[in-house]
Write a protein that holds these residues in place. Sequence first.
Motif, mmCIF file in Angstrom:
data_model
loop_
_atom_site.group_PDB
_atom_site.id
_atom_site.type_symbol
_atom_site.label_atom_id
_atom_site.label_comp_id
_atom_site.label_asym_id
_atom_site.label_seq_id
_atom_site.Cartn_x
_atom_site.Cartn_y
_atom_site.Cartn_z
ATOM 1 N N PRO B 11 28.758 24.380 27.749
ATOM 2 C CA PRO B 11 29.054 25.802 27.555
ATOM 3 C C PRO B 11 30.453 26.105 28.107
ATOM 4 O O PRO B 11 30.829 25.597 29.156
ATOM 5 C CB PRO B 11 27.986 26.518 28.394
ATOM 6 C CG PRO B 11 26.892 25.525 28.555
ATOM 7 C CD PRO B 11 27.565 24.186 28.591
ATOM 8 N N ASP B 12 31.196 26.918 27.386
ATOM 9 C CA ASP B 12 32.492 27.379 27.861
ATOM 10 C C ASP B 12 32.335 27.921 29.285
ATOM 11 O O ASP B 12 31.305 28.519 29.610
ATOM 12 C CB ASP B 12 32.974 28.483 26.912
ATOM 13 C CG ASP B 12 34.344 28.983 27.283
ATOM 14 O OD1 ASP B 12 35.315 28.395 26.804
ATOM 15 O OD2 ASP B 12 34.428 29.955 28.063
ATOM 16 N N THR B 13 33.359 27.705 30.116
ATOM 17 C CA THR B 13 33.212 28.075 31.534
ATOM 18 C C THR B 13 33.063 29.583 31.746
ATOM 19 O O THR B 13 32.650 30.013 32.811
ATOM 20 C CB THR B 13 34.402 27.572 32.367
ATOM 21 O OG1 THR B 13 35.616 28.056 31.786
ATOM 22 C CG2 THR B 13 34.443 26.058 32.417
ATOM 23 N N GLU B 14 33.388 30.388 30.717
ATOM 24 C CA GLU B 14 33.211 31.842 30.871
ATOM 25 C C GLU B 14 31.763 32.291 30.675
ATOM 26 O O GLU B 14 31.437 33.455 30.886
ATOM 27 C CB GLU B 14 34.089 32.586 29.849
ATOM 28 C CG GLU B 14 35.530 32.627 30.284
ATOM 29 C CD GLU B 14 36.397 33.452 29.366
ATOM 30 O OE1 GLU B 14 35.853 34.333 28.657
ATOM 31 O OE2 GLU B 14 37.604 33.206 29.344
ATOM 32 N N THR B 15 30.908 31.349 30.272
ATOM 33 C CA THR B 15 29.523 31.698 29.946
ATOM 34 C C THR B 15 28.750 32.178 31.178
ATOM 35 O O THR B 15 28.806 31.555 32.233
ATOM 36 C CB THR B 15 28.798 30.462 29.355
ATOM 37 O OG1 THR B 15 29.612 29.896 28.348
ATOM 38 C CG2 THR B 15 27.443 30.835 28.799
ATOM 39 N N GLN B 16 28.039 33.276 31.014
ATOM 40 C CA GLN B 16 27.044 33.696 32.007
ATOM 41 C C GLN B 16 25.808 32.861 31.738
ATOM 42 O O GLN B 16 25.237 32.949 30.661
ATOM 43 C CB GLN B 16 26.689 35.179 31.839
ATOM 44 C CG GLN B 16 27.839 36.137 32.040
ATOM 45 C CD GLN B 16 27.995 36.551 33.492
ATOM 46 O OE1 GLN B 16 27.361 35.993 34.380
ATOM 47 N NE2 GLN B 16 28.856 37.532 33.737
ATOM 48 N N ILE B 17 25.400 32.057 32.701
ATOM 49 C CA ILE B 17 24.274 31.155 32.452
ATOM 50 C C ILE B 17 22.963 31.869 32.763
ATOM 51 O O ILE B 17 22.804 32.447 33.843
ATOM 52 C CB ILE B 17 24.410 29.883 33.326
ATOM 53 C CG1 ILE B 17 25.740 29.172 33.047
ATOM 54 C CG2 ILE B 17 23.223 28.951 33.105
ATOM 55 C CD1 ILE B 17 25.909 28.615 31.662
ATOM 56 N N LYS B 18 22.030 31.822 31.805
ATOM 57 C CA LYS B 18 20.717 32.452 32.014
ATOM 58 C C LYS B 18 19.627 31.402 31.837
ATOM 59 O O LYS B 18 19.710 30.553 30.945
ATOM 60 C CB LYS B 18 20.510 33.593 31.014
ATOM 61 C CG LYS B 18 21.481 34.748 31.215
ATOM 62 C CD LYS B 18 20.986 35.992 30.474
ATOM 63 C CE LYS B 18 22.020 37.094 30.516
ATOM 64 N NZ LYS B 18 23.051 36.939 29.462
ATOM 65 N N PRO B 37 35.956 20.186 29.908
ATOM 66 C CA PRO B 37 37.395 20.174 30.233
ATOM 67 C C PRO B 37 37.885 18.851 30.829
ATOM 68 O O PRO B 37 38.994 18.423 30.548
ATOM 69 C CB PRO B 37 37.527 21.305 31.254
ATOM 70 C CG PRO B 37 36.385 22.221 30.979
ATOM 71 C CD PRO B 37 35.267 21.368 30.446
ATOM 72 N N TYR B 38 37.063 18.196 31.619
ATOM 73 C CA TYR B 38 37.496 16.920 32.212
ATOM 74 C C TYR B 38 37.588 15.807 31.173
ATOM 75 O O TYR B 38 38.341 14.856 31.340
ATOM 76 C CB TYR B 38 36.562 16.510 33.353
ATOM 77 C CG TYR B 38 36.696 17.412 34.561
ATOM 78 C CD1 TYR B 38 37.819 17.333 35.379
ATOM 79 C CD2 TYR B 38 35.727 18.351 34.866
ATOM 80 C CE1 TYR B 38 37.967 18.158 36.468
ATOM 81 C CE2 TYR B 38 35.859 19.191 35.960
ATOM 82 C CZ TYR B 38 36.982 19.099 36.764
ATOM 83 O OH TYR B 38 37.123 19.924 37.839
ATOM 84 N N VAL B 121 31.088 20.086 33.511
ATOM 85 C CA VAL B 121 31.032 21.369 34.205
ATOM 86 C C VAL B 121 29.726 22.117 33.943
ATOM 87 O O VAL B 121 29.589 23.266 34.336
ATOM 88 C CB VAL B 121 32.241 22.276 33.876
ATOM 89 C CG1 VAL B 121 33.544 21.616 34.302
ATOM 90 C CG2 VAL B 121 32.264 22.649 32.396
ATOM 91 N N ASP B 122 28.738 21.449 33.317
ATOM 92 C CA ASP B 122 27.422 22.094 33.214
ATOM 93 C C ASP B 122 26.488 21.583 34.314
ATOM 94 O O ASP B 122 26.103 22.326 35.208
ATOM 95 C CB ASP B 122 26.816 21.942 31.809
ATOM 96 C CG ASP B 122 26.744 20.508 31.319
ATOM 97 O OD1 ASP B 122 27.215 19.596 32.030
ATOM 98 O OD2 ASP B 122 26.207 20.293 30.211
ATOM 99 N N ASP B 123 26.163 20.284 34.288
ATOM 100 C CA ASP B 123 25.231 19.808 35.320
ATOM 101 C C ASP B 123 25.930 19.372 36.609
ATOM 102 O O ASP B 123 25.265 19.082 37.598
ATOM 103 C CB ASP B 123 24.319 18.710 34.775
ATOM 104 C CG ASP B 123 25.084 17.502 34.269
ATOM 105 O OD1 ASP B 123 26.257 17.334 34.633
ATOM 106 O OD2 ASP B 123 24.500 16.714 33.503
ATOM 107 N N ASP B 124 27.265 19.303 36.602
ATOM 108 C CA ASP B 124 28.021 18.927 37.802
ATOM 109 C C ASP B 124 27.484 17.649 38.448
ATOM 110 O O ASP B 124 27.428 17.527 39.665
ATOM 111 C CB ASP B 124 28.010 20.058 38.851
ATOM 112 C CG ASP B 124 28.887 21.231 38.443
ATOM 113 O OD1 ASP B 124 29.829 21.033 37.664
ATOM 114 O OD2 ASP B 124 28.623 22.356 38.912
#
Lengths: 327, 264
Positions: B11-18, B37-38, B121-124
């Motif tokens: 998900p784009d980093t601007e996403t509000q995650i629900k 991004p990485y 940048v999702d599950d880190d």
Amino acid sequence: MAKGIWIIAEQRGGTLRKISFELVSEGRRLADQSGQPLAAIVIGHQIGEEAKKLAAYGAETIYIADAPELAAYTPEAYTAVLAELIKANEPDIVLGGASQQGKELAAKLAARLSTGLAMDCVGLRLEDGLLVAKRPMYAGKIYAEVVCETARPQMVTARPNVFAILEPDTNRTAETVPVPVSLKPEDLRTTLVEELADQSGKVDLTEATCIVSGGRGMKGSENFIILEKLAAIIGASVGASRSAVDAGWRPHTDQVGQTGKVVNPNLYIACGISGAIQHLAGMGSSKVIVAVNKDADAPIFQKADYGIVGDLFEVVPVLEEEFKKIM
Amino acid sequence: MNILTCIKQVPDTETQIKIDSGGKGIQTADIKWVMNPYDEFGVEEALRIKEKTGGKVTVIGVGPQRVVESLRTALAMGADEAIHVDDPAADGGDALAMARVLAAAVKGVPFDLIFCGQRAVDDDNAQVGAALSEQLQIPLLSVITKVEISEDKTKVKVHRPVEGATWVLETSLPALITTQKGLNEPRYASLPGIMKAKKKPLTAKKLGDLGLSPDQVGEAGSKLKIRSLTPPPERQPGKIVEGETIQEKGLLLVKLLREEAKII
């Protein structure tokens, strides 16, 4: 059957890093809860005396792998040593540090042992012998509880600066066990050519207990000097928002946020940072957040414990003076 | 040099995650998906090395049909070929399960170097690169900001920032490198690049093509399982420090930090 809680200590240049004491302290708490023995593993060269420091924090056994080839960390050699030792002793739980070195080592080790690894945890608890690990995802926009039910050991890495260090008790002693080291040529493919020291001498943002950060409102690289001066007074490291980094005002290593460093200080002072969602995610778990911004409607004020609406170029020097009086 | 680059769609980093109704996943409706991004740094670095030494760049992605967009982006940037593992059973696995899929997907593809993002940048999680290096039994270099290939193309020297220092490491090829911000500035896909990308080979594979069974991958093949997801503790908006002058505000803030927050 798997038994025992192990921590992988981290040393650099023959000195144990702070995360090692955080790990052994958390290991002690888990060992007390579960009645399991606690062991620490230290890998390096001529580190026997240094390794013994872990006894005061509750390590009952300290495994020491000491060899010239292990003086500097390399992922392959350290993984080989650990994998062999863990296979032979079958601990139930292995804790490592979520430092740069620790994350890589734990990931490689978990893959070699074919077990599950919960990375960068901020909370650990035991539930019927199962380790339930809490870890942030999406840079802290969400927290997950994860478990490794079937494979052993249960592995986690702990985020630096989260788990409290116990008061050392020098009456405690530990049995030290030398680990025989036999490395194969493939374990030594990677070598450290040199270590370039960071001249700033500042604590890395991921380990800092206090951070002063600047954003677009800083207007230029030369203005960061006022943050540096404030940081020097309160013992903080200086961070930056993505826009400040992308503008070339600060190096990439200073970036706090979802595509930068996720930080966890006691105090985070955000100067001229409006508070984009990616930035808020990266610093949202700071214990106390202070925001200084001209724009009273900036989203950062929704996350900040204390806000000053004002021009940072006036506010920051005043803060420096006021902190000077009491520090 | 033959270079593989693994990409993930996030998900784009601007996403509000629900969190979704099941409590173990996130709501994916209306999410804008982008290349991690990485991973963009990996694609860019692979292209730069290819431009210098010749060779071929292959990108690999695992996930549903939408992942084709990210693979096409990499092709438009200049990659030569793409492999898409498009099988629902392969999705949602831990690092070990994902590395198993990637290792099977690259079987038979010659390579000197593999790039993966240092983390998604999702599950880190920061584990897939390491797990893949283990599967393939090649050296791992993590979180790298500079890559230099030796003239005889048998070794690689890298810069790796750690807390308070930068390590200069060297290893033999083939090797796996995970990429960090600062390595390069990823290029944008040009219009001619986008046109060309449409004709470049993009191979879709199912688990059966890779010799894997559904129980080895995805959630079924994972050791680490998500038990629950929760939103982070809500932060209440705090106090705006008031005062007639900046001096008054500064004095009051320091006092509050000391006496109320007890932080200094």
